[in-house]
Write a protein that holds these residues in place. Structure first.
Motif, short mmCIF file in Angstrom:
data_model
loop_
_atom_site.label_atom_id
_atom_site.label_comp_id
_atom_site.label_asym_id
_atom_site.label_seq_id
_atom_site.Cartn_x
_atom_site.Cartn_y
_atom_site.Cartn_z
N PHE A 93 15.60 1.81 -11.57
CA PHE A 93 14.29 2.19 -11.05
C PHE A 93 13.40 2.65 -12.20
CE2 PHE A 93 17.63 3.32 -7.96
CZ PHE A 93 17.35 2.38 -6.99
N VAL A 94 12.37 1.86 -12.48
CA VAL A 94 11.45 2.14 -13.59
C VAL A 94 10.03 2.17 -13.06
CG1 VAL A 94 10.70 1.42 -15.89
CG2 VAL A 94 13.03 0.91 -15.15
N ALA A 95 9.25 3.18 -13.48
CA ALA A 95 7.88 3.31 -13.01
C ALA A 95 6.94 3.50 -14.19
CB ALA A 95 7.74 4.50 -12.06
N LEU A 96 5.73 3.00 -14.05
CA LEU A 96 4.68 3.22 -15.03
C LEU A 96 4.03 4.57 -14.78
CD1 LEU A 96 3.00 2.12 -17.40
CD2 LEU A 96 1.55 0.95 -15.73
N ASP A 97 3.91 5.39 -15.82
CA ASP A 97 3.35 6.72 -15.68
C ASP A 97 1.84 6.67 -15.44
OD1 ASP A 97 3.43 9.44 -15.51
OD2 ASP A 97 4.01 9.80 -17.57
N ALA A 98 1.28 7.81 -15.10
CA ALA A 98 -0.16 7.88 -14.83
C ALA A 98 -0.98 7.56 -16.06
CB ALA A 98 -0.51 9.29 -14.30
N ARG A 99 -2.13 6.92 -15.86
CA ARG A 99 -3.09 6.64 -16.94
C ARG A 99 -4.43 7.22 -16.51
NH1 ARG A 99 -0.37 3.56 -14.30
NH2 ARG A 99 -1.84 1.86 -14.11
N ALA A 100 -4.58 8.52 -16.72
CA ALA A 100 -5.81 9.21 -16.29
C ALA A 100 -6.92 8.98 -17.30
CB ALA A 100 -5.53 10.71 -16.15
N GLU A 158 0.82 -1.21 0.00
CA GLU A 158 0.00 0.00 0.00
C GLU A 158 0.86 1.26 0.00
OE1 GLU A 158 -1.93 1.11 3.69
OE2 GLU A 158 -0.78 -0.43 4.77
N LYS A 159 2.19 1.10 0.05
CA LYS A 159 3.08 2.25 0.26
C LYS A 159 3.56 2.88 -1.04
CE LYS A 159 5.02 -0.72 2.98
NZ LYS A 159 5.89 -1.50 3.88
N THR A 160 3.01 2.46 -2.19
CA THR A 160 3.34 3.11 -3.45
C THR A 160 2.21 4.06 -3.82
OG1 THR A 160 2.43 1.20 -4.65
CG2 THR A 160 4.79 1.20 -4.21
N GLU A 161 1.69 4.00 -5.04
CA GLU A 161 0.58 4.86 -5.45
C GLU A 161 -0.55 3.99 -6.00
OE1 GLU A 161 0.53 7.89 -4.74
OE2 GLU A 161 2.63 8.41 -4.40
N GLY A 221 3.61 5.34 -10.68
CA GLY A 221 4.24 4.55 -9.62
C GLY A 221 3.37 3.47 -9.04
N ASP A 222 2.17 3.24 -9.58
CA ASP A 222 1.36 2.13 -9.08
C ASP A 222 2.00 0.79 -9.42
OD1 ASP A 222 0.84 2.37 -11.79
OD2 ASP A 222 -1.29 1.90 -11.63
N VAL A 223 2.81 0.78 -10.50
CA VAL A 223 3.62 -0.38 -10.85
C VAL A 223 5.05 0.10 -11.03
CG1 VAL A 223 4.03 -2.23 -12.52
CG2 VAL A 223 1.69 -1.52 -12.01
N MET A 224 5.98 -0.51 -10.30
CA MET A 224 7.40 -0.16 -10.41
C MET A 224 8.22 -1.44 -10.57
SD MET A 224 8.10 2.95 -7.73
CE MET A 224 7.63 2.04 -6.26
N LEU A 225 9.33 -1.31 -11.26
CA LEU A 225 10.31 -2.39 -11.37
C LEU A 225 11.61 -1.81 -10.81
CD1 LEU A 225 10.95 -5.25 -12.34
CD2 LEU A 225 11.54 -4.30 -14.58
#
Length: 410
Positions: free
Chosen positions: A403-410, A331-334, A340-344
């Motif tokens: 550190f790789v993060a998935l961007d927002a998908r609004a 629960e400590k991501t986004e 950042g809801d999915v990070m590698l």
């Protein structure tokens, strides 16, 4: 050329060879010692091994033991010697106790106040936190003897011009001129940040503290671990650790054209893997918010025209994997749909500075009317990525990172 001159030249050459061999032997011994401690150079791969023996305040590698005794030594802190009462029983009683005076504030920030937590209690709290954390067990950990410590690191740069901040090699003809180049290093500063946790106890619990002590230790340990993880993942770096989501080293993968908000598609994950630094792949883990579970459990790849589907997230070793890498839910991501809801992440490229001292203080005045005691637990630490920027590959265009993060998908 005279015999004396030749003899002098040979002696000089022999001396230089001896000095070089001695230097190489010292370097080999240093490397062997680093491997034994589970260490690796910043920006490199850390061996996933345990140390051969504890060395207090030595840098601990990603696979090395990070329990309290391993970090600070068997004689760290002071011991609680009262067999009739526990530390928490004495601290919460509000009465004088000589051992509390022994562990009172002696250095640091006077406003911290409180009593130094005895090493046996600090050890149990730390180890509970360690068991429940995502980042610290997988990161480099530098035990700190003071509030500030300098950590050497490389300037990442671009492989289009050199490797990891300045290493250049070229094929040179016999007697040809070797091109000189100076690798660039930088100094990272870890500044112990004060994390203060507030707890509220009933008077009844303090009167029956032998039975409640385990609950206090467990609660403090889990609380420290939760807030440290949150800071290491998305801390701002201002008055708190710098989390990977706010780091200049982060690589962000944008959504697919026409992708609906709050969704995850296979192309997102495949492109994230393509942006993971190749040297970090074997240490990487997926860190996903709990709200992504329905999307990931139902995500599949169609095969052929017969309607068969292969799930993207599979079961392995009692947990989940995506594209062969473990998945950790938190629960400590986004939340789903946010950046950042999915990070590698390869947390072996993150460094944590950790002070051994924990402090505990109480007050009966804040909640006097409800007959409760307010307590605070203070611990100091810092953390930041070892990389200052993402790495540009040899093609001069593609950027990768641990550190790789998935961007927002609004």
């Amino acid at each position: 050329m005279t015999t004396e001159k030749i003899t002098e030249m040979l002696e000089d050459l022999s001396g230089r060879v001896h000095n070089r061999m001695t230097a190489l032997e010292n370097q080999a011994n240093a490397i062997e010692k680093a491997i034994a401690l589970g260490m690796a150079p910043p920006g490199g791969d850390g061996p996933n091994i345990h140390p051969t023996g504890p060395q207090a305040y030595a840098l601990r590698g990603p696979g090395a033991a990070k329990d309290y005794r391993s970090l600070y030594g068997a004689n760290a802190g002071f011991k609680w010697e009262d067999k009739q009462s526990t530390f928490f029983q004495a601290a919460l009683s509000g009465r004088h106790h000589p051992l509390l005076i022994q562990g009172s504030m002696t250095e640091g920030v006077p406003s911290d106040g409180g009593f130094l937590v005895p090493s046996e209690y600090a050890s149990r709290i730390h180890n509970v936190a360690l068991e429940n954390e995502l980042v610290l067990p997988r990161a480099f950990v530098q035990p700190m003897k003071s509030n500030l410590i300098k950590v050497p690191a490389m300037t990442i740069g671009s492989h289009a011009s050199n490797l990891m901040g300045g290493f250049v090699a070229s094929y040179t003809a016999e007697a040809g001129t070797i091109t000189e180049n100076d690798p660039k290093t930088r100094s990272m500063t870890l500044n112990a940040r004060k994390l203060t946790g507030l707890l509220r106890f009933s008077a009844e619990l303090t009167q029956d503290i032998p039975n409640g002590e385990g609950q206090i230790i467990d609660f403090c340990g889990r609380g420290l671990g939760w807030y440290r993880d949150k800071a290491f993942l998305k801390g701002s770096g201002v008055g708190q650790p710098l989390g990977v989501l706010n780091s200049n080293a982060l690589v962000t993968v944008t959504k697919e054209p026409g992708q609906a908000g709050g969704t995850i598609v296979f192309e997102n994950l495949a492109k994230m893997m393509s942006r993971m630094y190749a040297g970090s792949f074997k240490n990487s883990v997926w860190v996903c918010h709990q709200t992504t579970i329905p999307q990931l459990l139902t995500l599949s790849v169609a095969i052929g025209t017969g309607g068969d589907h292969i799930p993207v997230m599979t079961r392995a070793g009692g947990g989940f994997e995506i594209l062969t890498r473990p998945v950790l839910f938190s629960e400590k991501t986004e939340i789903l749909g946010s950046k950042g809801d999915v990070m590698l992440c390869d947390f072996s490229q993150y460094v944590v500075g950790l002070r051994s001292e924990m402090r505990f203080d109480t007050s009966i005045h804040v909640a006097f009317t409800t007959d409760e005691i307010l307590a605070r637990l203070i611990e100091r630490h810092d953390g930041q990525p070892l990389w200052d920027t993402a790495l540009t590959l040899e093609d001069g265009v593609t950027t990768v990172s641990p550190f790789v993060a998935l961007d927002a998908r609004a």
